[in-house]
Design an enzyme around this catalytic site. Structure first.
Site, PDB file in Angstrom:
ATOM      1  N   SER A  37       0.852  -1.188   0.000  1.00 38.43           N
ATOM      2  CA  SER A  37       0.000   0.000   0.000  1.00 38.43           C
ATOM      3  C   SER A  37       0.887   1.237   0.000  1.00 38.43           C
ATOM      4  O   SER A  37       1.662   1.437  -0.930  1.00 38.43           O
ATOM      5  CB  SER A  37      -0.956  -0.026   1.204  1.00 38.43           C
ATOM      6  OG  SER A  37      -1.819   1.099   1.178  1.00 38.43           O
ATOM      7  N   THR A  38       0.842   2.041   1.049  1.00 37.35           N
ATOM      8  CA  THR A  38       1.608   3.287   1.096  1.00 37.35           C
ATOM      9  C   THR A  38       3.101   3.016   0.924  1.00 37.35           C
ATOM     10  O   THR A  38       3.680   2.251   1.678  1.00 37.35           O
ATOM     11  CB  THR A  38       1.369   4.006   2.431  1.00 37.35           C
ATOM     12  OG1 THR A  38      -0.033   4.112   2.667  1.00 37.35           O
ATOM     13  CG2 THR A  38       1.989   5.395   2.423  1.00 37.35           C
ATOM     14  N   HIS A  72      -2.797  -1.295  -3.179  1.00 33.56           N
ATOM     15  CA  HIS A  72      -3.958  -0.440  -2.986  1.00 33.56           C
ATOM     16  C   HIS A  72      -3.878   0.761  -3.925  1.00 33.56           C
ATOM     17  O   HIS A  72      -3.093   1.685  -3.712  1.00 33.56           O
ATOM     18  CB  HIS A  72      -4.030   0.059  -1.536  1.00 33.56           C
ATOM     19  CG  HIS A  72      -4.243  -1.032  -0.548  1.00 33.56           C
ATOM     20  ND1 HIS A  72      -4.031  -0.872   0.810  1.00 33.56           N
ATOM     21  CD2 HIS A  72      -4.650  -2.318  -0.696  1.00 33.56           C
ATOM     22  CE1 HIS A  72      -4.299  -1.992   1.443  1.00 33.56           C
ATOM     23  NE2 HIS A  72      -4.682  -2.893   0.546  1.00 33.56           N
ATOM     24  N   MET A  78      -0.011   1.255   5.065  1.00 29.96           N
ATOM     25  CA  MET A  78      -0.749   1.556   6.281  1.00 29.96           C
ATOM     26  C   MET A  78      -1.890   0.565   6.456  1.00 29.96           C
ATOM     27  O   MET A  78      -2.361  -0.050   5.501  1.00 29.96           O
ATOM     28  CB  MET A  78      -1.281   2.995   6.236  1.00 29.96           C
ATOM     29  CG  MET A  78      -2.186   3.310   5.080  1.00 29.96           C
ATOM     30  SD  MET A  78      -2.629   5.073   4.989  1.00 29.96           S
ATOM     31  CE  MET A  78      -3.780   5.183   6.353  1.00 29.96           C
ATOM     32  N   ASP A 106      -4.175  -4.763   6.242  1.00 29.77           N
ATOM     33  CA  ASP A 106      -4.570  -5.654   5.161  1.00 29.77           C
ATOM     34  C   ASP A 106      -3.467  -6.685   4.921  1.00 29.77           C
ATOM     35  O   ASP A 106      -2.291  -6.342   4.815  1.00 29.77           O
ATOM     36  CB  ASP A 106      -4.825  -4.840   3.888  1.00 29.77           C
ATOM     37  CG  ASP A 106      -5.476  -5.666   2.790  1.00 29.77           C
ATOM     38  OD1 ASP A 106      -6.081  -6.700   3.105  1.00 29.77           O
ATOM     39  OD2 ASP A 106      -5.384  -5.246   1.616  1.00 29.77           O
TER      40      ASP A 106
END
Length: 372
Positions: free
Chosen positions: A190-191, A216, A309, A312
């Protein structure tokens, strides 16, 4: 999540209306303080030279100095500053965001038009969450950078061990079961994920197994991500297509707004794209991908959880490990945000917790090479 005083944010956008809307949306949260609001890149650079700003929300198209020009200058003017690029949900916006990530931006947000900003609650929540996660990680990293006898990188351990971890209370318990040669490799991120993916895949090169990646990202952005991966690595990478067969040596990217899972049909593994409800506020999400791989491949799955972050990948990772699959995670020091990898690491699911540059060599020891 806050540690000490409110997080100090600067908003950079050539529209005074949008600056005001963004500032008011952020300051609803008591953990955030907008300490500066400016209209172009040069003003932003001047401001960070005078003020201790932690997070910058940076527009791209501005007069005097645009965002892409200003981005590396901001990072050079105040090392450690975290920049979130604000772009539109278009192909151009996705391309610009990828370029910004390659220049050092920590993350991006896709902003609605000014007329929609007042009611865009999901956008406001996403922006606030990203600001707080990045600012918290920045402060935490700066504290942990102080000399300490407990500091060090957690690496692959050959035997059972409780590994002291300086970043969080407690210890990391690494799994000691041998990792089987996998039939499939999965990655969740993600991030900070695009930067980590580019770095990992360039170092890894081709492998014999299929690789499934859930990052994401919204639609259009995942298309551009796949194109960038293929261009940077010369690997066969593309957004996954519903119903296509899973083949070795290929990289399948979960398209934005679809969960990507694998099903077995008549003995053949096939991709399925679903509009099942978001998980962990995300679609695509890592958890459904991992659950499906555990069902389709059993013990023959090797998963990597990269920077991001949230949590998940934790629930899906639990299912995967319970079925005999293996999981490794990026370490805290090299993660932009140690949320997703930290969750699986602290839950005792990992066979190794490694710096990003050690992950490709680790995978190479466990996967087969694609024929040249």
């Amino acid at each position: 999540m806050r540690s000490g005083s409110p997080y100090r944010v600067m908003v950079v956008d050539d529209s005074a209306v949008i600056r005001g809307l963004l500032s008011r949306a952020l300051e609803i949260d008591p953990d955030i303080q907008v300490v500066a609001s400016v209209g172009d890149g040069q003003m932003a650079i001047n401001t960070v030279q005078r003020q201790d700003i932690e997070i910058v929300i940076l527009d791209i198209e501005m007069p005097v100095m645009d965002g892409l020009t200003a981005l590396p200058k901001l990072i050079a003017a105040r090392p450690g500053i975290q920049v979130i690029v604000a772009s539109t949900l278009t192909q151009r916006g996705a391309n610009v965001s990828m370029k910004a990530l390659s220049l050092g931006a920590a993350d991006y947000v896709t902003k609605p038009g000014s007329s929609a900003l007042t009611t865009a609650d999901q956008f406001k929540r996403e922006l606030t969450d990203k600001v707080k996660a990045l600012a918290f990680a920045r402060r935490h990293t700066r504290r942990e950078a102080q000399p300490s006898p407990a500091t060090g990188v957690v690496r692959e351990r050959p035997g059972p061990a409780l590994v002291p971890h300086a970043g969080r209370s407690g210890e990391l318990r690494l799994r000691t079961q041998p990792i089987e040669k996998p039939d499939v490799v999965a990655i969740g991120s993600s991030t900070g994920g695009p930067q980590a993916l580019f770095r990992l895949l360039k170092a890894l090169g081709s492998i014999a197994q299929p690789m499934l990646i859930t990052q994401h990202m919204p639609p259009t952005f995942t298309t551009i991500l796949a194109e960038h991966i293929q261009r940077l690595t010369n690997l066969r990478a593309a957004e996954a297509v519903d119903g296509e067969a899973v083949k070795g040596g290929r990289i399948y990217i979960a398209p934005g707004d679809f969960h990507m899972v694998v099903e077995t049909q008549a003995g053949q593994k096939k991709i399925r794209l679903t509009k099942a409800p978001p998980e962990n506020f995300c679609r695509p999400a890592v958890d459904p991908m991992l659950r499906s791989l555990a069902s389709a491949y059993g013990r023959k799955v090797l998963t990597v959880i990269l920077t991001g972050m949230g949590q998940d990948g934790l629930k899906g990772g639990q299912v995967l490990v319970a079925g005999g699959g293996s999981l490794i995670a990026q370490d805290e020091k090299t993660s932009v945000v140690w949320g997703m990898p930290g969750a699986v690491a602290m839950a005792g699911l990992c066979s190794a917790v490694l710096p990003i540059d050690d992950i490709a060599p680790f995978l190479s020891r466990h996967v087969g090479r694609a024929p040249s």
